[in-house]
Design an enzyme around this catalytic site. Structure first.
Site, short mmCIF file in Angstrom:
data_model
loop_
_atom_site.label_atom_id
_atom_site.label_comp_id
_atom_site.label_asym_id
_atom_site.label_seq_id
_atom_site.Cartn_x
_atom_site.Cartn_y
_atom_site.Cartn_z
N LEU A 127 -3.27 -1.34 -2.35
CA LEU A 127 -2.23 -1.82 -3.26
C LEU A 127 -0.91 -2.10 -2.54
CD1 LEU A 127 -2.82 0.51 -6.35
CD2 LEU A 127 -3.80 -1.75 -5.86
N HIS B 168 0.56 -6.07 -6.52
CA HIS B 168 -0.26 -5.37 -7.52
C HIS B 168 0.65 -4.56 -8.45
CE1 HIS B 168 -3.29 -5.46 -4.05
NE2 HIS B 168 -3.83 -6.22 -4.96
N SER C 8 -0.29 -9.85 0.16
CA SER C 8 -1.76 -9.79 0.08
C SER C 8 -2.22 -8.58 0.89
CB SER C 8 -2.35 -11.07 0.68
OG SER C 8 -3.72 -10.86 0.99
P1 AMP Z 1 -6.99 -8.18 -5.34
O1 AMP Z 1 -6.95 -6.71 -5.21
O2 AMP Z 1 -6.55 -8.91 -4.12
O3 AMP Z 1 -8.29 -8.68 -5.92
O4 AMP Z 1 -5.88 -8.55 -6.43
C1 AMP Z 1 -5.85 -7.91 -7.68
C2 AMP Z 1 -4.91 -8.66 -8.59
O5 AMP Z 1 -3.61 -8.65 -8.04
C3 AMP Z 1 -5.31 -10.13 -8.78
O6 AMP Z 1 -5.11 -10.50 -10.13
C4 AMP Z 1 -4.35 -10.84 -7.87
O7 AMP Z 1 -4.08 -12.17 -8.26
C5 AMP Z 1 -3.10 -9.97 -8.01
N1 AMP Z 1 -2.24 -10.16 -6.85
C6 AMP Z 1 -2.59 -10.10 -5.54
N2 AMP Z 1 -1.53 -10.40 -4.75
C7 AMP Z 1 -0.50 -10.66 -5.59
C8 AMP Z 1 0.86 -11.05 -5.40
N3 AMP Z 1 1.38 -11.24 -4.19
N4 AMP Z 1 1.64 -11.22 -6.49
C9 AMP Z 1 1.13 -11.04 -7.75
N5 AMP Z 1 -0.14 -10.69 -8.00
C10 AMP Z 1 -0.94 -10.51 -6.95
#
Ligand code: AMP
Length: 280
Positions: free
Chosen positions: A33, A37, A185
């Site tokens: 996270l 997130h 990310s």
């Molecule tokens: P992930 O763990 O990468 O699958 O991401 C989980 C959620 O967090 C997904 O809905 C992503 O689009 C969101 N997310 C990831 N990076 C960001 C960011 N920089 N800003 C906003 N939401 C994000």
């Protein structure tokens, strides 16, 4: 915060929540996270009575075994961060808990998955659809929060929710960025330190194109050329201007719709994606 690792534990906790008539907000992630997130959790906390988080690195959405194996896993730290943003229930299932039998189900999203990420990651969105559908059945949220960072993923989940009549409202949250504009990310920690400053070029190229729109595809490629190889170490996979709802090419029929500028590039062996929506 209650931590559940099995479906039966989760359902016990959720039964009590439902009995009280509380609204359930859900934020699914793959962990590691970061502030991006956490912004989703904060929004969820403001809008719902109970915040449910899931952390699950979903093997069936990875198209590259090495990417799955290298995916960062920081469970203890994630749980601390979840406590800090007021998460009420954290669901951390094992792979066998989520997939007691090997998953053979495939979901097709038609044109929406044939473009952008779908072109480069065959089967990825089917894997995302299956895991999100399972999680929605398990958690039964009233509202679920996703990031615009993964715009195509959001639109695909919206399509699934609409077409399969899931009783859930979806919210698309803004992209959180680092001080230099790089979209946050979990993969960013793998960018080699000596190349990190170049990662900012991705957002700079999005900003530059958004200022110059409308552009033909050739003009667009000219506009972004200074930000990508051979001038820099950033290797461009795609940079496209598409209809922000359908992700299809912009033409006369959808002129006037918001346009999504979508980019994927590799830097030091790390694949990075970003996007910006422009109203033109
Ligand atoms: P992930 O763990 O990468 O699958 O991401 C989980 C959620 O967090 C997904 O809905 C992503 O689009 C969101 N997310 C990831 N990076 C960001 C960011 N920089 N800003 C906003 N939401 C994000």
């Amino acid at each position: 915060m209650q931590i559940c690792t099995t479906l039966s534990e989760l359902q016990k906790v959720l039964t009590l929540v439902k009995q009280k008539g509380q609204t359930v907000g859900f934020v699914p992630t793959m962990g590691a996270l970061h502030e991006g997130h956490l912004s989703l959790y904060r929004r969820c906390q403001q809008e719902c009575d109970v915040v449910v988080a899931s952390i699950f690195v979903n093997p069936i959405q990875f198209t590259n075994a090495e990417d799955l194996q290298k995916y960062p896993r920081t469970e203890a730290q994630d749980l601390e961060l979840l406590e800090g943003v007021g998460c009420d229930i954290a669901f951390l299932p094992s792979v066998t808990e989520m997939y007691p039998q090997a998953s053979t189900l495939k979901i097709s999203f038609g044109e929406l998955e044939s473009v952008l990420e779908g072109k480069y990651r065959p089967g990825h969105f089917s894997g995302v659809g299956v895991v999100v559908a399972k999680l929605f059945h398990m958690v039964q949220p009233d509202v679920a929060y996703f990031g615009q960072k993964d715009l195509q993923q959001f639109l695909i989940i919206q399509q699934m929710v609409d077409q399969l009549s899931f009783p859930v409202k979806l919210v698309c949250c803004d992209i959180s960025r680092d001080h230099d504009g790089l979209a946050l990310s979990s993969r960013n920690v793998r960018i080699p330190a000596e190349l990190r400053n170049q990662a900012a070029f991705i957002y700079q190229s999005l900003q530059e194109v958004s200022k110059q729109m409308p552009l033909s595809h050739e003009q667009l490629l000219k506009c972004i050329a200074p930000y990508y190889a051979p001038n820099t170490d950033l290797e461009l996979e795609y940079f496209e201007a598409v209809d922000a709802q359908t992700l299809l090419p912009v033409h006369e029929d959808n002129l006037g719709h918001p346009i999504a500028l979508c980019v994927a590039a590799h830097l030091g062996g790390v694949r990075l994606i970003d996007n910006k929506i422009v109203q033109k």
